[in-house]
Design an enzyme around this catalytic site. Structure first.
Site, short mmCIF file in Angstrom:
data_model
loop_
_atom_site.label_atom_id
_atom_site.label_comp_id
_atom_site.label_asym_id
_atom_site.label_seq_id
_atom_site.Cartn_x
_atom_site.Cartn_y
_atom_site.Cartn_z
N LYS A 166 0.82 -1.21 0.00
CA LYS A 166 0.00 0.00 0.00
C LYS A 166 0.86 1.26 0.00
O LYS A 166 1.93 1.29 0.61
CB LYS A 166 -0.91 0.02 1.24
CG LYS A 166 -1.89 -1.15 1.27
CD LYS A 166 -2.55 -1.29 2.61
CE LYS A 166 -3.82 -0.46 2.70
NZ LYS A 166 -4.58 -0.81 3.94
N GLY A 207 -8.31 6.77 -2.00
CA GLY A 207 -9.19 6.40 -3.12
C GLY A 207 -8.84 5.06 -3.72
O GLY A 207 -9.12 4.80 -4.89
N GLU A 253 1.35 -5.04 4.32
CA GLU A 253 0.66 -5.67 5.44
C GLU A 253 -0.01 -6.96 4.97
O GLU A 253 -0.12 -7.22 3.77
CB GLU A 253 -0.35 -4.70 6.10
CG GLU A 253 -1.46 -4.23 5.20
CD GLU A 253 -2.37 -3.18 5.83
OE1 GLU A 253 -1.92 -2.36 6.66
OE2 GLU A 253 -3.56 -3.18 5.48
N ILE A 265 -6.02 -9.54 4.13
CA ILE A 265 -7.12 -10.25 4.78
C ILE A 265 -8.06 -10.75 3.69
O ILE A 265 -8.53 -9.96 2.86
CB ILE A 265 -7.89 -9.32 5.74
CG1 ILE A 265 -6.93 -8.47 6.59
CG2 ILE A 265 -8.92 -10.09 6.57
CD1 ILE A 265 -6.49 -9.02 7.89
N LYS A 289 -16.07 2.75 -2.45
CA LYS A 289 -17.36 2.42 -1.86
C LYS A 289 -18.52 2.76 -2.80
O LYS A 289 -18.49 3.77 -3.48
CB LYS A 289 -17.54 3.20 -0.55
CG LYS A 289 -16.46 2.88 0.46
CD LYS A 289 -16.39 3.93 1.55
CE LYS A 289 -15.17 3.66 2.44
NZ LYS A 289 -14.85 4.82 3.30
N GLU A 319 -11.14 3.78 10.01
CA GLU A 319 -11.55 2.60 9.23
C GLU A 319 -10.92 1.34 9.80
O GLU A 319 -9.74 1.31 10.11
CB GLU A 319 -11.12 2.77 7.77
CG GLU A 319 -11.76 3.98 7.11
CD GLU A 319 -11.47 4.09 5.62
OE1 GLU A 319 -12.26 4.75 4.92
OE2 GLU A 319 -10.46 3.53 5.15
N ARG A 353 -11.46 14.12 7.58
CA ARG A 353 -12.39 15.03 6.89
C ARG A 353 -13.79 14.48 7.04
O ARG A 353 -13.99 13.39 7.57
CB ARG A 353 -12.03 15.07 5.40
CG ARG A 353 -12.00 13.65 4.84
CD ARG A 353 -11.96 13.58 3.35
NE ARG A 353 -11.43 12.32 2.88
CZ ARG A 353 -12.10 11.19 2.78
NH1 ARG A 353 -13.38 11.15 3.10
NH2 ARG A 353 -11.52 10.08 2.35
N VAL A 404 -18.01 11.11 2.32
CA VAL A 404 -19.15 11.08 1.41
C VAL A 404 -20.37 10.48 2.12
O VAL A 404 -21.49 10.98 2.01
CB VAL A 404 -18.82 10.23 0.15
CG1 VAL A 404 -20.05 10.04 -0.73
CG2 VAL A 404 -17.68 10.82 -0.64
P1 ADP Z 1 -7.67 4.18 0.55
O1 ADP Z 1 -7.13 5.20 1.49
O2 ADP Z 1 -7.01 4.21 -0.79
O3 ADP Z 1 -9.16 4.16 0.50
P2 ADP Z 1 -7.65 1.98 2.45
O4 ADP Z 1 -6.48 1.71 3.29
O5 ADP Z 1 -8.82 2.67 3.07
O6 ADP Z 1 -7.20 2.77 1.14
O7 ADP Z 1 -8.17 0.63 1.80
C1 ADP Z 1 -9.23 0.61 0.88
C2 ADP Z 1 -9.81 -0.78 0.74
O8 ADP Z 1 -8.80 -1.70 0.35
C3 ADP Z 1 -10.39 -1.34 2.00
O9 ADP Z 1 -11.71 -0.91 2.23
C4 ADP Z 1 -10.31 -2.83 1.73
O10 ADP Z 1 -11.37 -3.25 0.91
C5 ADP Z 1 -9.03 -2.97 0.96
N1 ADP Z 1 -7.90 -3.30 1.85
C6 ADP Z 1 -7.03 -2.44 2.42
N2 ADP Z 1 -6.14 -3.09 3.22
C7 ADP Z 1 -6.44 -4.41 3.14
C8 ADP Z 1 -5.89 -5.61 3.72
N3 ADP Z 1 -4.84 -5.58 4.55
N4 ADP Z 1 -6.48 -6.79 3.42
C9 ADP Z 1 -7.53 -6.84 2.58
N5 ADP Z 1 -8.09 -5.77 2.00
C10 ADP Z 1 -7.56 -4.56 2.26
#
Ligand code: ADP
Length: 453
Positions: A158, A164, A200, A203, A237, A275, A292, A295
């Site tokens: 990541k 997004g 990480e 999941i 989402k 989250e 922030r 939505v």
């Molecule tokens: P962003 O800031 O780009 O929205 P997030 O960290 O919120 O990124 O992750 C967005 C989505 O990616 C999560 O809602 C989930 O569906 C998926 N995701 C993120 N991390 C994991 C993980 N460790 N295992 C499985 N799915 C993940």
């Protein structure tokens, strides 16, 4: 209280902020790009200023123009909405140094939570469970390889500055890790101007459940319950609801208290969202914090009866939160469908253009947050969301039924929208029973007969 607020945004959120200001009897300034001249936020604000051409880099994301607009109109505060500069610490800093109150947390808080690797560490230090992974950003492949071997595949790479759903790559083995690392770094560099990534544990079938938090300058920090956001496509989402159909009352209390503890660790101010990912066994992990308004904030408003945007403005003006944790009550169920100008049968490709006919649904328990009207042209330069339907009911079945009716009633002609997708999702037995994870949309689209052309 402020006299005049400038809204550094467009679309439905600009309207949402204008309406909150009007209730509070605060004058409003809209800013707009040349592509948004005919927008409703321009018509409904007390004043408006054109801040440049269509590309966001030259208008909505262009800090000097926004500050000049605030100066010439004599605004005393700036609401950033979501997207654009809402999580930009530099912008928050410039606002403050030019004498405008930024309606949101401090630049330090934005910076800390904006770097996901630092956010993870901060929350782990505060005692929150985080997904097993790297303690900070990764320096090279060797580091990533050793770490992945330790936590076990699959892993997810990541972007530290991510948002997004961009800059993420899943790796099932070492080969994919090597490849994915390079791609994620390049993608992150291009999208966020920052190559840093971390790894990480991936999941398998998680639920995305987030908690709404609110802090004021008087040391009060509360949570307003959760939103279930597992209906996603490409990590974006599409449908959100509150409460989550799977969380028990005990879990809500436990995770809510933890989210508050995490936010307290950074002295969090204003609206924020924490989250979490829940795995199949109900174990949960902190994922990130958004600094922030989201939505999907309306579903929380519907079940708590609180106006989150008015609360943001009041808190930014130095007032205490209007309620304490033990006064928060959750009644009924709310669900939101994001209506995007996209063709879901062709990979959700954008469908900008002129809306020739628009009928807005109504009836008990229905709220429509939208900036469009018949004759409005959806510009191709921005996010494709044209509105949100929010249905409320005394329980989940009533809220879902009201949403189904609204999706049948609404008429949008001239462009393709995600309305047929939502109808498909709501009819699905898994959705109906609340048995959803972040792979729900994938499965749903596989079941649908493919369209060619
Ligand atoms: P962003 O800031 O780009 O929205 P997030 O960290 O919120 O990124 O992750 C967005 C989505 O990616 C999560 O809602 C989930 O569906 C998926 N995701 C993120 N991390 C994991 C993980 N460790 N295992 C499985 N799915 C993940």
């Amino acid at each position: 209280m402020f006299r005049k607020v400038l809204i550094a945004n467009r679309g439905e959120i600009a309207l949402r902020v204008i309406r909150a200001c009007r209730e509070l009897r605060i004058a409003t300034v809209a800013v707009f790009s040349e592509a948004d001249r005919e927008s409703l936020h321009v018509r409904l604000a007390d004043e408006s200023v054109c801040i440049g051409p269509a590309p966001p880099a030259r208008s909505y994301n262009y800090v000097p123009r926004l500050i000049s607009a605030a100066e010439v109109t004599g605004a005393d505060a700036i609401h950033p909405g979501y997207g654009f500069l809402s999580e930009n610490a530099h912008f928050a800093e410039v606002c403050a140094s030019c004498g405008f109150t930024f309606i949101g947390p401090t630049p330090e808080m934005i910076r800390k939570m904006g770097d996901k690797a630092i956010a993870r560490r901060t929350m782990a230090d505060a005692g929150l469970p985080v997904v097993p992974g790297s303690p900070g950003v990764l320096n090279d492949f060797e580091e990533a390889r050793a770490l992945a071997a330790e936590i076990g595949y699959p892993v997810i790479i990541k972007a530290a500055a991510g948002g997004g759903g961009r800059g993420m790559r899943i790796a099932g083995d070492e080969k994919q890790l090597r490849l994915g690392l390079g791609i994620a770094q390049a993608e992150a560099g291009a999208a966020f101007g920052n190559h840093a990534v971390y790894v990480e544990k991936y999941i398998g079938r998680p639920r995305h459940v987030e908690f709404q938090l609110f802090g004021d300058a008087h040391g009060n920090l509360i949570h307003l319950g959760e939103r279930e956001c597992s209906v996603q496509r490409n990590h974006q989402k599409l449908i959100e609801e509150s409460p989550s159909p799977f969380l028990s009352e005990a879990q809500r209390r436990k995770v809510g208290a933890m989210a508050v503890r995490g936010a307290q660790a950074i002295g969090y101010l204003n609206a924020g969202t924490m989250e979490f990912l829940f795995d199949e066994d109900g174990a949960f992990y902190f994922m990130e914090m958004n600094t922030r308004i989201q939505v999907e904030h309306p579903v929380t408003e519907e079940v708590t009866g609180l106006d989150l945007v008015k609360e943001q403005i009041r808190v930014a003006a130095g007032e205490p939160l209007s309620l304490a944790q033990d006064q928060v009550e959750w009644v009924g169920h709310a669900i939101e469908c994001r209506i995007n100008a996209e063709d879901h049968q062709h990979g959700f490709r954008p469908s900008p253009g002129k809306i020739t006919y628009w009928y807005k649904p109504g009836g008990p328990g229905l709220r429509v947050d939208s900036h469009v009207y018949a004759g409005y042209t959806v510009p191709p330069h921005y996010d494709s969301m044209i509105g949100k339907l929010i249905a409320y009911g005394k329980d989940r079945p009533e809220a879902l039924r009201r949403m189904e009716i609204a999706l049948e009633e609404i008429i949008v002609e001239g462009i393709k929208t995600t309305i047929p997708f939502h109808q498909l999702a709501l009819r699905d037995p898994r959705f109906q029973s609340g048995d959803i994870d972040t792979h729900f949309v994938e499965g749903l689209l596989k079941k649908e007969p493919a369209t060619t052309g």
